[in-house]
Each structure stands twice: as C-alpha cells, then as structure tokens.
Scaffold this motif. Structure first.
Motif, PDB file in Angstrom:
ATOM      1  N   GLU B 159       0.823  -1.222   0.000  1.00  0.00           N
ATOM      2  CA  GLU B 159       0.000   0.000   0.000  1.00  0.00           C
ATOM      3  C   GLU B 159       0.854   1.269   0.000  1.00  0.00           C
ATOM      4  OE1 GLU B 159      -3.298   0.610   0.183  1.00  0.00           O
ATOM      5  OE2 GLU B 159      -4.100  -1.443   0.411  1.00  0.00           O
ATOM      6  N   TRP B 162       1.530   3.451  -2.849  1.00  0.00           N
ATOM      7  CA  TRP B 162       0.433   4.259  -3.404  1.00  0.00           C
ATOM      8  C   TRP B 162       0.156   5.478  -2.515  1.00  0.00           C
ATOM      9  CZ3 TRP B 162       1.094  -0.507  -5.257  1.00  0.00           C
ATOM     10  CH2 TRP B 162       0.681  -0.793  -6.569  1.00  0.00           C
ATOM     11  N   ALA B 183       0.949  -4.957  -8.013  1.00  0.00           N
ATOM     12  CA  ALA B 183      -0.439  -4.491  -7.988  1.00  0.00           C
ATOM     13  C   ALA B 183      -1.399  -5.640  -7.665  1.00  0.00           C
ATOM     14  CB  ALA B 183      -0.791  -3.858  -9.330  1.00  0.00           C
ATOM     15  N   LYS B 186      -1.158  -6.460  -4.006  1.00  0.00           N
ATOM     16  CA  LYS B 186      -1.765  -5.395  -3.209  1.00  0.00           C
ATOM     17  C   LYS B 186      -3.270  -5.596  -3.153  1.00  0.00           C
ATOM     18  CE  LYS B 186      -2.515  -0.391  -3.176  1.00  0.00           C
ATOM     19  NZ  LYS B 186      -3.862  -0.163  -3.721  1.00  0.00           N
ATOM     20  N   LEU B 187      -3.843  -6.037  -4.281  1.00  0.00           N
ATOM     21  CA  LEU B 187      -5.288  -6.246  -4.354  1.00  0.00           C
ATOM     22  C   LEU B 187      -5.708  -7.585  -3.741  1.00  0.00           C
ATOM     23  CD1 LEU B 187      -5.714  -5.019  -8.027  1.00  0.00           C
ATOM     24  CD2 LEU B 187      -6.701  -3.906  -6.020  1.00  0.00           C
ATOM     25  N   GLN B 198      -9.372  -9.235 -12.875  1.00  0.00           N
ATOM     26  CA  GLN B 198      -8.334  -8.936 -11.873  1.00  0.00           C
ATOM     27  C   GLN B 198      -7.162  -8.200 -12.527  1.00  0.00           C
ATOM     28  OE1 GLN B 198      -7.278 -12.653 -10.022  1.00  0.00           O
ATOM     29  NE2 GLN B 198      -9.224 -12.829  -8.934  1.00  0.00           N
ATOM     30  N   GLN B 201      -8.072  -4.661 -13.006  1.00  0.00           N
ATOM     31  CA  GLN B 201      -7.992  -3.902 -11.754  1.00  0.00           C
ATOM     32  C   GLN B 201      -6.537  -3.545 -11.427  1.00  0.00           C
ATOM     33  OE1 GLN B 201     -10.118  -5.471  -8.300  1.00  0.00           O
ATOM     34  NE2 GLN B 201     -11.432  -6.589  -9.704  1.00  0.00           N
ATOM     35  N   ALA B 202      -5.652  -4.507 -11.632  1.00  0.00           N
ATOM     36  CA  ALA B 202      -4.229  -4.252 -11.369  1.00  0.00           C
ATOM     37  C   ALA B 202      -3.719  -3.148 -12.283  1.00  0.00           C
ATOM     38  CB  ALA B 202      -3.421  -5.529 -11.563  1.00  0.00           C
ATOM     39  N   GLU B 205      -4.815   0.128 -10.967  1.00  0.00           N
ATOM     40  CA  GLU B 205      -4.001   0.505  -9.808  1.00  0.00           C
ATOM     41  C   GLU B 205      -2.675   1.116 -10.248  1.00  0.00           C
ATOM     42  OE1 GLU B 205      -4.297   0.212  -6.177  1.00  0.00           O
ATOM     43  OE2 GLU B 205      -6.285   0.469  -7.041  1.00  0.00           O
ATOM     44  N   LEU B 206      -2.029   0.481 -11.212  1.00  0.00           N
ATOM     45  CA  LEU B 206      -0.712   0.973 -11.647  1.00  0.00           C
ATOM     46  C   LEU B 206      -0.835   2.304 -12.383  1.00  0.00           C
ATOM     47  CD1 LEU B 206       1.020  -2.355 -12.723  1.00  0.00           C
ATOM     48  CD2 LEU B 206       1.529  -0.956 -10.726  1.00  0.00           C
ATOM     49  N   ARG B 208      -3.141   4.506 -11.653  1.00  0.00           N
ATOM     50  CA  ARG B 208      -3.395   5.450 -10.570  1.00  0.00           C
ATOM     51  C   ARG B 208      -2.081   5.798  -9.853  1.00  0.00           C
ATOM     52  NH1 ARG B 208      -5.130   5.188  -5.186  1.00  0.00           N
ATOM     53  NH2 ARG B 208      -5.031   2.931  -5.045  1.00  0.00           N
ATOM     54  N   GLN B 209      -1.178   4.821  -9.795  1.00  0.00           N
ATOM     55  CA  GLN B 209       0.076   5.025  -9.080  1.00  0.00           C
ATOM     56  C   GLN B 209       1.074   5.853  -9.890  1.00  0.00           C
ATOM     57  OE1 GLN B 209       2.804   1.889  -9.280  1.00  0.00           O
ATOM     58  NE2 GLN B 209       3.676   2.147  -7.249  1.00  0.00           N
TER      59      GLN B 209
END
Lengths: 274, 353
Positions: B159, B162, B183, B186-187, B198, B201-202, B205-206, B208-209
C-alpha cells in the motif's frame, strides 16, 4: 567502368542492409503472424491508429518540436558568432563543437545521468552554494534536455556552413546602401542562411521523433516515445508484425518531413536568387 | 564480361566479412577429443574464480560460457534450431515453458552425486514437480527497499507505494511481471492470475500510481537507492543486500500481502551434444564449497544446504535467509501461456499513459 566498380560494395551494402530490411518490414506489417501462415492483413496498420499509440506519437512530436525550437534558438547565435570569428581561431572552436559528436550518444547520456543524480556533480555544487538537493532526473524536462544536448551540433553545423558561404560583398553592399546592422541581418544574412536552418531543423526534428533510450535513461521510462513503443514491440512483446507496422509509420513520417524540408529548401534557394 | 568480373571481385571482397561473423563463435584451436560445453547463464551470476577453477580442473572439457539478460532472451537463444547450448539457468516459469515446448531433457541424477546437498525444500516445485529436469542454483525474493531517513512510518505493505505523501519518491521495477505482481498482490490476488477482470484492476491501480512514481528502472534502482534519490524501490533481495552494504540507511522488507519468490535452476537442453560434460558441470555447481562461494559472490540465496551450513553469518540475515513463514506467503511465477498477452497489453497502456 572503373568508377562503377567502386560503387558495387556500397550497392551490395544498400541491398543487404537497407532495402532488404525495409522490404521485410513492409512484408511483416501487412501479414498476419497467426496460425495459417502469412496472410495479407491491414489489422496491424489499423491498430496504429489506436488512441494510445497516437498519444505516444503526439508526445514524440511535441518533445521533438520543443527540442528543435530550443536547439534553433541556442544554435543560431553560436553559429553566427563562430562564422564571424577570424579564421585562424575557428578550427579550435569548430573542434570543440564536433568532438562530442565523436562519442556515442548513449555514453554521453550516461554521463548526464551521473551529473544529474541526487549525489551528482550538479547537486553537490548546489549544496556547496547552500541550496538543497533537487531531483533533476526523471522528468519531461530531463528528456528534452537530453535530446537538445545530443542534437545541438546537428543544428549548429549546417547553419554555420551556410553563414560562411554568404559573400562578404553582399553584406558590404547592404551597408553601403545605408542599411543598419539589424536590417543587414534580417534582410540579407538571415534569409541567405535559411537553407542551413532548414537542414538543421530537419536533422534535429527527425532524430527527435525517432528518439528512444533517452526517455528511458533520463525520463525513467515514464514518458514512452514512439521509438520506445517500437522497441517494446520487438524486444519485450516479440510482436514483429505490429512492430513493423509502427516502423513503417515512422518511415512514412520521416519521408514526409524530408519531402517538406527539401521543398522548403528549393523555395528558399529560389528566393535567395531574387 | 568486365561487369561480371567486377561482381565476382566485389563478392570476394565482401563475403569473407559476413562469413567471419558466422564462425567467430567457434574456437580457433579445434581439438576433437575435447568435450565441448556451451553454458548460457545470467550476467555476473557466477564467481569468476569458481568458473576458472572448473576450467583448469577439467582439461577434458572445452568450456564456452555466455551470458544473457532476461528469461525471454534466454528462451530465444536456446529454442533456435541452430542453438549450440547444452546448459542454461532459467527461472521457474521459464522452466515450465521450456518443458512445455519440449526443449529440455531429463537429467541423469546418478551423474550428479552432489545433488544430495540440495535442500529438499527447493525440490518438487510446480515448474518441475518430479525433479526430472532441473537442479536449483540460486533463489530469492522480491520486496521493497526503503530509506529509513526518509520514511518514518512502518513499512509492511505494498500500500505504501500508493501513498501520495511519497509522491515522486517511488521507484518501480521496469518489468511486466514484476510490476503487475506488485499491484495484483496489493489487491489480494495471485500474481499468476489469468482473470481478465483482476488484471484490469491491477492495471487501473498501476495507472493510478503512475503520477507518484519517480521512475521505472531495472539495474539503475540500486544506484538510485544508494544515492538517496528515492524513498522506496522495488528490488530483488540479492540486490538489496548489496545496497544495504553501501548505504546502511536502507532496509528491505517483504510486504505482508506476500511477494514473488523465484528459483533459478540449471537445466539440460534437448539439443545438447555433450550431456556428459553438462552433468559434470552441474555436479560441480552443487558442490558445497562452490555453491557457498557463488552465493557469497552474487549475494543471492543458495538452495544448497551443505553450503548454508558453512555460511553462519549470512544465515542470520533475514534478507538472505528469510524465515519459512515469510517465504510461505510468497508465490513463484508460473508460465501464463496465452494469458501473458493480457499482461502485455495492460503494461503498454500503463507505460504509454
């Protein structure tokens, strides 16, 4: 007959290492690699116009334009000053500008990484002056900076050569007719140096849009450029077909740029005569 | 007529240059009674002295040792029909891929008496469940290296990569599987997930990061972490040991969600012409003293139990020798088959942003 003989090695070279690879690229770009063999397809060409790829292409063009503009602004005065310096001093100055070009651009870029590092020379100097350390690498400016640094000599040299060629009599004639320095420069010197400017712009802009590696080294792989995209297709994803399609797109772009610049070239030369 | 002479002369002039490229890999002094051994390993992945001693200790073997930089490149080099290699050292998921592609031949363990030195905990893994094809060489984990002077809170989760407080202080690993693994873990998913949802979603996340990331690097991470350019870096345990030696402010942690554990094993290729020499070399690598020297030189953990027993001070280092419960949280990569294209596409969208 004799002269033609000396051309053969180069013709062979061209066939084997320029034309053949180009043919292979075109073949790969228009065929599918899926099971069933080499069937004709336009799917890879269509895939180029995916939003993602276009955005990467536009980023390349934009960064390259920026680098070209800065190079031009920096290079013109340098070339101008260089061309005014008495000729016995110029060889030395000329060498100063050309020497960096003898070294591979990757080595020079690695050198910049050492300079711009948090513990690098630039930051140590800042600390010495009482400032804090600054992260100089891994941003868009660092990428543009790397491009400018690498391509600057390619802008200076053609402008310098063009300026040297301007006959002193023309400048003197303009002065005799009462033109002040500014007028002489803008009405006589600058227009006559335009072909140099055009070839300088071409020599910076084209390598600029095809740049790769610089964005990885100085930009920390955050700003993927078109060259990186092509590299990724071949090395990482092993998709030779789409990689070839992207390369083909790049070649078309380069040819368009060259056509535009040679058109420009003719025009200015014609203009210079009048 | 003249023209054709010209062409012939040109060819005579140019062709030797091409021909030379093709044969340069062959040894100059061909001795037919010597066994030739072609080994393909990672760069800087053996103690040079250990290799030199093998060569001088085995005059009957003519050693050709090459290196490569990634599993994918290794595969390209050995799958080619003209491949000369007898032996290579791929990682877990690449071993299963090579087995699937029928590139490997089973080892003859009667010729590898030192195999008994290997800790059974490293055998029977998913990529070689019956231990037919591979012998463990080195292993390790992936985790976060952080700079204690730049991070005040405890680091125990992915986490933190992020956390907007550390904007532009985070260095990610520039590789598809390793970044996606971060990622996915993390999820709370498997890093071998083939579920498109999935993976999407990963990817999100990346993406967003990405604004928080200072850079995506590979080998340069070490240099930047040592110089204090960033607070966090995703790194392999062996590299982390090297970095911490250089900069004691650094710390290595395997996040609680789990991470990647990898195994690099020696395998014998099906096309090998010199299986006997290859077995002699594998047996040499399994020698306790040789394994100890390699492990200490490279900094990665050894699966060789007899070697570990000689490395007391190293054993106490939890980075080098992580506790079993930590390793149990970790997952090895498996070959994803065609699903890898989902990862590839996601990665391009992340990097192209």
């Amino acid at each position: 007959m004799r002269r033609r003989f000396f051309a053969y090695p180069y013709i062979l070279w061209m066939l084997a290492l320029i034309l053949l690879p180009m043919a292979v690229i075109i073949f790969y770009a228009f065929t599918t690699g899926e099971a069933g063999g080499n069937r004709f397809t336009l799917s890879y060409i269509i895939k180029i116009f995916d939003m993602l790829n276009i955005r990467i292409l536009l980023r390349s063009v934009w960064l390259s334009l920026l680098a070209t503009a800065v190079c031009l602004v920096v290079a013109y005065p340098v070339a101008y000053i260089l061309s005014r310096i008495p000729s016995r001093k110029t060889p030395f100055l000329y060498v100063l500008f050309v020497v960096p070009m003898w070294m591979n651009f990757l080595l020079r870029t690695y050198a910049w990484m050492i300079l711009l590092d948090m513990n690098g020379l630039v930051n140590r100097f800042l600390v010495m002056l009482g400032f804090g350390r600054v992260q100089l690498m891994y941003n868009m400016s660092a990428v543009v900076f790397g491009m400018i640094y690498n391509f600057l000599p390619f802008m200076i040299l053609p402008i310098y050569t063009m300026l040297l060629k301007i006959p002193a009599e023309l400048v003197e004639a303009a002065q005799d007719l009462g033109a002040d320095d500014g007028r002489v420069f803008w009405r006589v010197v600058f227009p006559l140096s335009l072909p140099g400017v055009v070839s300088g712009v071409t020599m910076v802009f084209i390598p600029g849009i095809t740049t790769f590696a610089i964005s990885r080294l100085l930009g920390g792989s955050q700003f993927m450029l078109f060259g990186d995209l092509i590299e990724n297709q071949f090395i990482l994803l092993q998709d030779w077909h789409f990689g070839s399609a992207l390369s083909l797109m790049m070649m078309v772009l380069v040819f368009v740029c060259m056509a535009v610049s040679s058109g420009f070239d003719k025009e200015t030369k014609g203009g210079a005569l009048i | 007529m003249k023209k054709s002479i010209c062409v012939v002369l040109t060819l005579l002039f140019v062709l030797p240059a091409f021909a030379a490229c093709g044969t340069s890999s062959n040894p100059s002094g061909d001795s037919p009674d010597k066994m030739k051994l072609y080994v393909l390993n990672w760069g800087d992945y053996i103690d040079e002295d250990v290799l030199a001693e093998f060569i001088s200790g085995h005059p009957e073997i003519e050693m050709h040792y090459d290196t490569t930089t990634s599993n994918e490149e290794m595969l390209i080099q050995v799958q080619n029909e003209s491949s000369i290699y007898d032996l290579c050292v791929p990682s877990d998921y690449m071993i299963s891929k090579m087995v699937k592609m029928d590139l490997l031949q089973p080892l003859d363990f009667s010729q590898i008496p030192n195999f008994e030195n290997i800790d059974p905990a490293f055998l029977g893994k998913e990529f070689d469940p019956e231990n037919r094809y591979s012998v463990p060489y080195l292993w390790g984990t992936v985790g976060i290296v952080y700079n204690k002077t730049m991070v005040s809170e405890p680091v125990d989760s992915w986490e933190i990569l992020w956390d907007p407080d550390y904007s532009k202080q985070i260095i990610m690993y520039d590789s598809i599987r390793d970044s996606m693994a971060v990622a996915l873990k993390k999820l709370g998913y498997s890093m071998n997930s083939t579920d498109p949802d999935q993976i999407a979603q990963a990817e999100a996340e990346l993406i967003r990061q990405k604004p928080l990331v200072l850079a995506y690097l590979v080998d340069d991470i070490r240099e930047r972490m040592i110089s204090g350019s960033a607070a966090f870096g995703v790194m392999y345990a062996g590299d982390a040991i090297t970095c911490i030696e250089e900069n004691p402010d650094l710390e290595y942690v395997i996040p609680k969600e789990g991470s990647n554990v990898w195994f690099d094993n020696a395998v014998l290729l099906k096309r090998s012409q010199n299986a006997e020499a290859a077995h002699i070399f594998i047996n040499y690598l399994c020698d306790a003293e040789v394994a100890r020297r390699n492990s200490e030189y490279i900094g990665y953990s050894t699966p060789n139990k007899a070697a570990m027993e000689m490395m007391d001070d190293w054993n106490e280092d939890p980075i080098f020798n992580p506790p079993k419960e930590v390793v149990d949280r970790c997952e090895a990569y498996v070959d994803l088959g065609d699903a890898i294209s989902l990862y590839n596409d996601a990665w391009l969208r992340i990097k192209g942003q």
